[in-house]
Scaffold this motif. Structure first.
Motif, mmCIF file in Angstrom:
data_model
loop_
_atom_site.group_PDB
_atom_site.id
_atom_site.type_symbol
_atom_site.label_atom_id
_atom_site.label_comp_id
_atom_site.label_asym_id
_atom_site.label_seq_id
_atom_site.Cartn_x
_atom_site.Cartn_y
_atom_site.Cartn_z
ATOM 1 N N THR A 49 0.658 -1.217 0.102
ATOM 2 C CA THR A 49 -0.251 0.016 -0.141
ATOM 3 C C THR A 49 0.854 1.080 0.023
ATOM 4 N N TYR A 50 1.737 1.306 0.800
ATOM 5 C CA TYR A 50 2.859 2.286 1.013
ATOM 6 C C TYR A 50 3.289 2.888 -0.661
ATOM 7 N N SER A 51 3.820 1.739 -1.282
ATOM 8 C CA SER A 51 4.465 1.582 -2.803
ATOM 9 C C SER A 51 3.491 2.345 -3.414
ATOM 10 N N LEU A 52 2.204 1.807 -3.536
ATOM 11 C CA LEU A 52 1.128 2.564 -4.289
ATOM 12 C C LEU A 52 1.054 4.098 -4.137
ATOM 13 N N GLN A 111 17.718 -2.975 -3.872
ATOM 14 C CA GLN A 111 17.898 -3.845 -4.785
ATOM 15 C C GLN A 111 16.818 -4.942 -4.854
ATOM 16 N N GLY A 112 15.807 -4.340 -4.624
ATOM 17 C CA GLY A 112 14.400 -5.164 -4.679
ATOM 18 C C GLY A 112 13.459 -4.265 -5.349
ATOM 19 N N MET A 113 12.231 -4.171 -4.793
ATOM 20 C CA MET A 113 11.104 -3.379 -5.102
ATOM 21 C C MET A 113 11.413 -1.803 -5.564
ATOM 22 N N ILE A 114 12.008 -1.305 -4.653
ATOM 23 C CA ILE A 114 12.579 0.096 -5.190
ATOM 24 C C ILE A 114 13.668 0.109 -6.191
ATOM 25 N N GLY A 115 14.482 -0.748 -6.286
ATOM 26 C CA GLY A 115 15.394 -1.007 -7.391
ATOM 27 C C GLY A 115 14.476 -0.829 -8.745
ATOM 28 N N GLY A 116 13.328 -1.756 -8.846
ATOM 29 C CA GLY A 116 12.489 -1.927 -9.870
ATOM 30 C C GLY A 116 11.740 -0.785 -10.335
ATOM 31 N N THR A 143 10.633 -8.189 -12.500
ATOM 32 C CA THR A 143 11.132 -9.280 -11.307
ATOM 33 C C THR A 143 11.426 -8.366 -10.157
ATOM 34 N N HIS A 144 11.694 -7.143 -10.218
ATOM 35 C CA HIS A 144 12.128 -6.302 -8.987
ATOM 36 C C HIS A 144 10.945 -5.594 -8.623
ATOM 37 N N LYS A 145 10.245 -4.832 -9.332
ATOM 38 C CA LYS A 145 9.066 -3.764 -8.921
ATOM 39 C C LYS A 145 8.020 -4.579 -8.243
ATOM 40 N N THR A 146 7.608 -5.776 -9.014
ATOM 41 C CA THR A 146 6.340 -6.623 -8.592
ATOM 42 C C THR A 146 6.821 -7.841 -7.847
ATOM 43 N N GLY A 147 7.832 -8.358 -8.805
ATOM 44 C CA GLY A 147 8.359 -9.658 -8.431
ATOM 45 C C GLY A 147 8.846 -9.881 -7.057
ATOM 46 N N SER A 148 9.702 -9.080 -6.561
ATOM 47 C CA SER A 148 10.394 -9.188 -5.269
ATOM 48 C C SER A 148 9.591 -9.207 -4.239
#
Lengths: 297, 297
Positions: free
Chosen positions: B81-84, B154-159, B181-186
């Motif tokens: 939710t924060y990321s949205l 190196q995961g979602m934020i990297g994406g 694979t990072h923005k959503t996948g991680s």
């Protein structure tokens, strides 16, 4: 301990902290470099590392070596740094300078600065989740809970929201107190508590450290208010008189400069007495309270 | 399990998740209300709770009851939710609608939305630091480390950073793969791993869950790309065709719609086979992979 001994203690701890901070972040060239460069830019912008020093001094005051305290010391500095990046954004304070350098979003753009802040906040918990040798896992979890609550919507962020809402309005001393004890105070209190918890403090010691932290946190923000009026760019790294121009809720605005100074002095004195009760190993905490009161920037 | 049984399983788990989410946040009227209202507004905006469901289904697949998995399920939804909220900000995607409602900053202003996002992210770790009955503290710490790394630079934020940089540029399939694979996948991968770790998975089971999560995460983002082209406002709660208009890096843009659909189908099939190898308790995971492939919004 003589003042020279304490100064050499602090210098050696600052070096430990610096090394731990350098090794806790992915290198600036890590993919994607934009966000990692922004994280490094703000984390290594010449901060005084007061919060990590407090974590170490608190844990060492109750008999811990410094090493097991380093992840918590890094975590709190990562969170402090993220809060500065987000605070400086145009949607918030819209500041162009911080510690004498252009703010993160001025250099890397707003989107990257926003994400670098998010990443520093997130990384704090990755760092803290590594269990130092000799520390029970329950204590690490307790420290994580302390930090998350102190930095959250009923801690630091709560203080930022009320601070923002108070801008340009006449506010009561009660509101200024809420802002100061939350926006700055929560995280400083958490430094002392995390240091105590991870350092193996008993209940009474932890209570003493907590009260030291509460006194110091409020004193820190009041001296910050005072410095905004009396400090200069060279020492502050940012323009002075900003609070007043913005109609920020401050102690001097509520009570006048003289009384604000008196209260800051009283709070630091009480903090020093609390530290004294912890014995000779707490001497750096006594010194740090004096430093907070007399600092120039 | 029949489809009706799985549907009733999912309905009962959604209810558990809903209750856990409601009780994990401070009430909206908590001081300061602005930030707590914004947190509630976005957290209870009608999300499908796919990520928390995956945490539960993963843990239950290896024999855990659902209750000890709920803090991790809540934590991952708080982070999602924060990321949205941050993604929708003017400095990022500048979106006015999300799930058919005005975005957080449209309702509460940019500053409060920024801070509400920060607070949700922070709160995820406060929630996760509470040790559920019967779960060893080391497992909780491991889950915290997983989530922090998955959500970090190196995961979602990297994406997100690479996604932003790729906007309006011709990018390779390799870059699109990194973004997806990072923005959503991680985070989706972390759901499966946290469920497995807290649910008591052995090494082989955890490896299977991880690979299921990697397949599902990529499939999810590819179907998201496809829905942006083929979906409508009623099901999506936001405008379609936005990715193309913005020159976003997507699978259909790289490979065409038909091949993108084929790859998504293949990834989901592989995920289902991996779930099947875990035995009958993993049937909800098989169903959820089918759901991800065939969803309309």
């Amino acid at each position: 301990m003589k003042v020279t001994e304490i100064k050499s203690y602090l210098a050696s701890r600052r070096e430990l902290i610096q090394k731990a901070l350098e090794s806790c972040l992915p290198p600036p060239e890590s993919y994607p470099p934009a966000v990692h460069q922004a994280m490094h830019y703000s984390l290594f912008a010449g901060g005084k590392r007061l919060r990590p020093l407090l974590v170490l001094a608190a844990g060492e005051a109750v008999g811990s070596p410094p090493e097991p305290l380093l992840p918590a010391a890094c975590a709190v500095e990562l969170i402090h740094t993220y809060s500065l990046i987000h605070d400086d954004l145009p949607a918030m304070d819209n500041d162009d300078f911080r510690r004498g350098r252009p703010t993160c979003h001025k250099v890397f753009g707003e989107a990257v600065a926003l994400l670098a802040g998010d990443a520093l906040l997130t990384h704090a918990f990755a760092v803290l989740s590594q269990v130092p040798e000799g520390v029970p896992t329950e204590k690490v979890l307790q420290a994580i809970g302390e930090l998350a609550c102190a930095a959250g919507s009923q801690g630091m962020i709560g203080g930022q929201v009320v601070d923002m809402e108070a801008e340009g309005r006449q506010v009561t001393l009660e509101t200024v107190n809420y802002i100061h004890t939350h926006k700055t105070g929560s995280l400083i209190r958490a430094c002392l508590r995390m240091g105590g918890i991870l350092g193996g403090a008993d209940e009474e010691q932890l209570d003493t450290l907590t009260r030291y932290g509460e006194n110091l946190g409020l004193a820190f923000q009041i001296t910050d208010d005072i410095l905004d009026i009396e400090g200069d760019f060279a020492n502050m790294g940012k323009k002075g008189g900003v609070d007043m121009a913005r109609g920020k809720a401050t102690y001097p605005a509520c009570l006048g400069l003289a009384q604000a100074k008196e209260i800051a002095g009283q709070l630091c004195k009480e903090a020093q007495e609390l530290a004294r009760s912890l014995g000779t190993k707490a001497e750096p905490l006594i010194y740090l309270a004096g430093y907070v009161l007399n600092r120039q920037g």
